[in-house]
Design a protein around this motif. Structure first.
Motif, PDB file in Angstrom:
ATOM      1  N   TYR A 370      20.716  13.938 -15.583  1.00  0.00           N
ATOM      2  CA  TYR A 370      21.039  13.967 -14.159  1.00  0.00           C
ATOM      3  C   TYR A 370      20.275  12.883 -13.410  1.00  0.00           C
ATOM      4  O   TYR A 370      20.843  12.131 -12.615  1.00  0.00           O
ATOM      5  CB  TYR A 370      20.694  15.338 -13.564  1.00  0.00           C
ATOM      6  N   CYS A 402      23.563  20.093 -11.134  1.00  0.00           N
ATOM      7  CA  CYS A 402      22.119  19.983 -11.344  1.00  0.00           C
ATOM      8  C   CYS A 402      21.379  21.036 -10.522  1.00  0.00           C
ATOM      9  O   CYS A 402      20.439  21.680 -11.007  1.00  0.00           O
ATOM     10  CB  CYS A 402      21.654  18.580 -10.983  1.00  0.00           C
ATOM     11  N   CYS A 429      15.390  16.381 -12.672  1.00  0.00           N
ATOM     12  CA  CYS A 429      16.291  17.111 -11.772  1.00  0.00           C
ATOM     13  C   CYS A 429      15.911  16.844 -10.312  1.00  0.00           C
ATOM     14  O   CYS A 429      16.794  16.659  -9.451  1.00  0.00           O
ATOM     15  CB  CYS A 429      16.246  18.604 -12.079  1.00  0.00           C
TER      16      CYS A 429
END
Length: 607
Positions: A370, A402, A429
């Motif tokens: 991500y 995410c 993240c």
């Protein structure tokens, strides 16, 4: 920028450099050749020991790298004792070796050829030998690999010459008039030739897979060596980087260019499979696939050095794969899901088994993807570019995904078999949602869920500080409850995560506890089974520079580069900190990417 001269490196017959042990050549003694589709590894003793045809991830035509006694190879070597000096031609991926024998000197120039119109629609590996002084007699051997005994090479003859066949690959050995063939059998061709000052002989292999084959004139092939060199020079002159490490950055950029698979824009992590991270250890992986992580870092590096066409091609490939398959750790170079691992019955480099094709990590989930995706998109638009509507919508959906999934365990950046709440994964993240908010605020992706992303970003930061920090160790740990440190946490500085106090203390702990001479291990305890991971060293150097310790970072950078000086600027994944011997697959994209990032930061231009 102007392309500087690159030094030749001596490789003498009575030293370990350029000399085989048990049939194996040290990895630092290989140069990489490429044409935007495949990569060949050429050794300091005149033997090409690795070449996958027609693509980077095809089965190898030459595989002596993993099977020294019976593997395929293409050897051109003086027929008497010699020493050798090697270098890449300035600003180029065309390579030369100067052989010195008792009777004279000669130059071997080799290239995976292209043309003025770009990549050739066939594979063309060309090797030219030029006489310099006296006279030098050469012998050569072309031995076709058996793909771990799954094919049996054979030859056929027609009105235009002799062809070799290996499974679905057809090829031909082309050569100039002074070359004498002494033996031509199924799978092997041998011969010899002599060169004197002003004379040259050229040998080349043209090959293709399940397709009609062009048989070019040897004069045309010879000419394309020079054409290819000029094409590389023109590309290099467009590379933008100013600073004391310009030549290093250019050589790393040329290495990354070799890993860009031009038919699709995908970026291979490395050009080889199963080169071990530790001798006689089982950590042997197939890296001839495109990781989201490596693709993202490479796109940023290409943008930084002005290679906009390559950056756009790679980002387009990445966006299409995400829309087609969703976020996976990696994809094949033509955009499919990576197949499960298969083990091949081969000795492996320095008898390190298993030899693998495919990659088991393809089925893992890693939160770091991500952050990699959003950091890449944010950098792309920062450079004045725009995202298409489909990509923007997909990124917004990915940010929400995410935000939903960050609380879950994952396999982490190191693709470990046991899932944990890895600190680097949580930071990634946070990074993804921080960049998503920035993209939404600047109108590049839909802002419908922007406020939700911002709230989750803050929750992640609080969770990391509450669960991953160790007062006793004065460092972020690899994961909560662990006593391990993880060098990838150094990336937090680049990601702009956290207060400098805790992050800086973590960098000091990583340097202290994971350092080994000039280099660093990936995480606590791994020194028992692998070498130092080169990207980690450059990440820590970059972090120190970003934190304001430029002089210390520069000293550490110079020390690492000096210790890597046994090779020619083509770096592997790892290094033995005691001997300086390279370990792992090569050329390793992540190593070169981390070097470029560190060099850019030291030059005052952080990425």
């Amino acid at each position: 920028m102007k392309v500087g001269e690159e030094p030749r490196t001596a490789r003498t017959a009575d030293r370990n450099h350029g000399r085989r042990s048990g049939g194996y050549l040290p990895l630092e003694n290989y140069a990489a050749l490429g044409d935007g589709r495949s990569v060949a590894l050429s050794g300091a003793d005149g033997s090409i020991d690795w070449w996958c045809v027609p693509n980077l991830d095809s089965p190898p035509l030459f595989d002596r790298l993993l099977s020294p006694e019976t593997g395929g190879c293409f050897i051109i070597v003086p027929d008497s004792p010699f020493t050798a000096e090697q270098r890449y031609l300035p600003g180029s991926n065309v390579h030369e070796t100067i052989f010195t024998t008792p009777g004279g000197r000669a130059r071997l120039v080799e290239s995976l050829n292209s043309s003025t119109a770009g990549r050739l629609p066939w594979c063309e590996l060309a090797r030219r030998v030029e006489g310099l002084e006296g006279s030098v007699r050469f012998r050569f051997l072309m031995r076709i690999g058996t793909r771990a005994d799954t094919v049996s090479p054979f030859v056929t003859q027609n009105a235009h010459g002799i062809l070799f066949h290996a499974g679905d690959v057809t090829g031909s050995l082309r050569y100039s008039g002074g070359v004498t063939i002494t033996r031509e059998e199924d799978g092997e061709t041998e011969g010899h030739f002599m060169v004197q000052p002003g004379a040259r002989e050229t040998l080349a292999i043209v090959a293709g897979q399940n397709e009609p084959l062009v048989l070019p004139k040897i004069a045309d092939i010879d000419h394309r060596i020079d054409v290819s060199h000029q094409e590389w020079i023109e590309w290099s002159e467009r590379v933008h980087h100013e600073g004391p490490y310009r030549d290093l950055v250019l050589r790393s950029a040329l290495a990354l260019k070799l890993l860009l698979y031009s038919p699709t824009g995908a970026i291979a992590a490395a050009a080889t499979t199963s080169l071990p991270e530790g001798i006689s250890e089982p950590k042997n992986w197939d890296y001839r696939y495109a990781w989201i992580r490596d693709a993202g870092y490479t796109i940023k590096a290409f943008l930084r050095i002005g290679a906009e066409a390559e950056a756009k091609a790679a980002l387009t490939w990445l966006m299409h794969r995400l829309c087609e398959h969703g976020p996976h750790v990696m994809y094949t170079l033509d955009g499919r899901i990576v197949p499960d691992e298969t083990e091949l019955d081969m000795p492996g480099w320095r008898n390190s088994r298993p030899v693998r094709i495919g990659n088991v990590a393809s089925c893992q989930h890693q939160h770091a993807i991500y952050g990699d995706i959003f950091e890449t998109a944010e950098r792309f638009v920062q450079c004045g570019n725009i995202l298409d509507r489909q990509s923007a919508d997909m990124l917004a959906q990915l940010a929400s995904r995410c935000a939903d999934h960050w609380r879950q365990k994952d396999s982490g950046i190191w693709e470990l078999p046991e899932e944990q709440h890895f600190t680097n994964s949580k930071i990634s993240c946070w990074q993804a949602l921080a960049r998503a908010v920035e993209l939404a605020d600047t109108g590049h992706i839909p802002a419908t869920s922007r406020d939700r992303w911002a709230r989750e970003r803050e929750r992640i930061a609080e969770w990391i500080d509450d669960n991953c920090w160790s007062e006793e160790r004065q460092s972020y740990l690899a994961f909560p409850g662990s006593d391990m440190l993880d060098a990838s946490v150094a990336l937090a500085v680049r990601f702009r995560f956290g207060a400098h106090g805790r992050v800086e203390k973590t960098i000091r702990a990583l340097d202290r506890e994971l350092g080994a001479g000039a280099f660093h291990y990936r995480y606590t305890g791994v020194e028992r089974e692998e070498g130092c991971f080169l990207a980690c060293t450059f990440w820590i150097i970059e972090a120190k520079a970003l934190l304001g310790h430029e002089a210390e970072a520069r000293t550490q950078f110079d020390r690492a580069i000096a210790r890597l000086g046994r090779g020619q600027g083509i770096y592997a994944e790892m290094v033995d900190p005691d001997t300086g011997a390279y370990l792992g697959n090569l050329p390793q994209g992540l190593t070169h990417l981390a070097l470029i990032q560190a060099a850019a930061t030291l030059a005052g231009h952080p990425l």
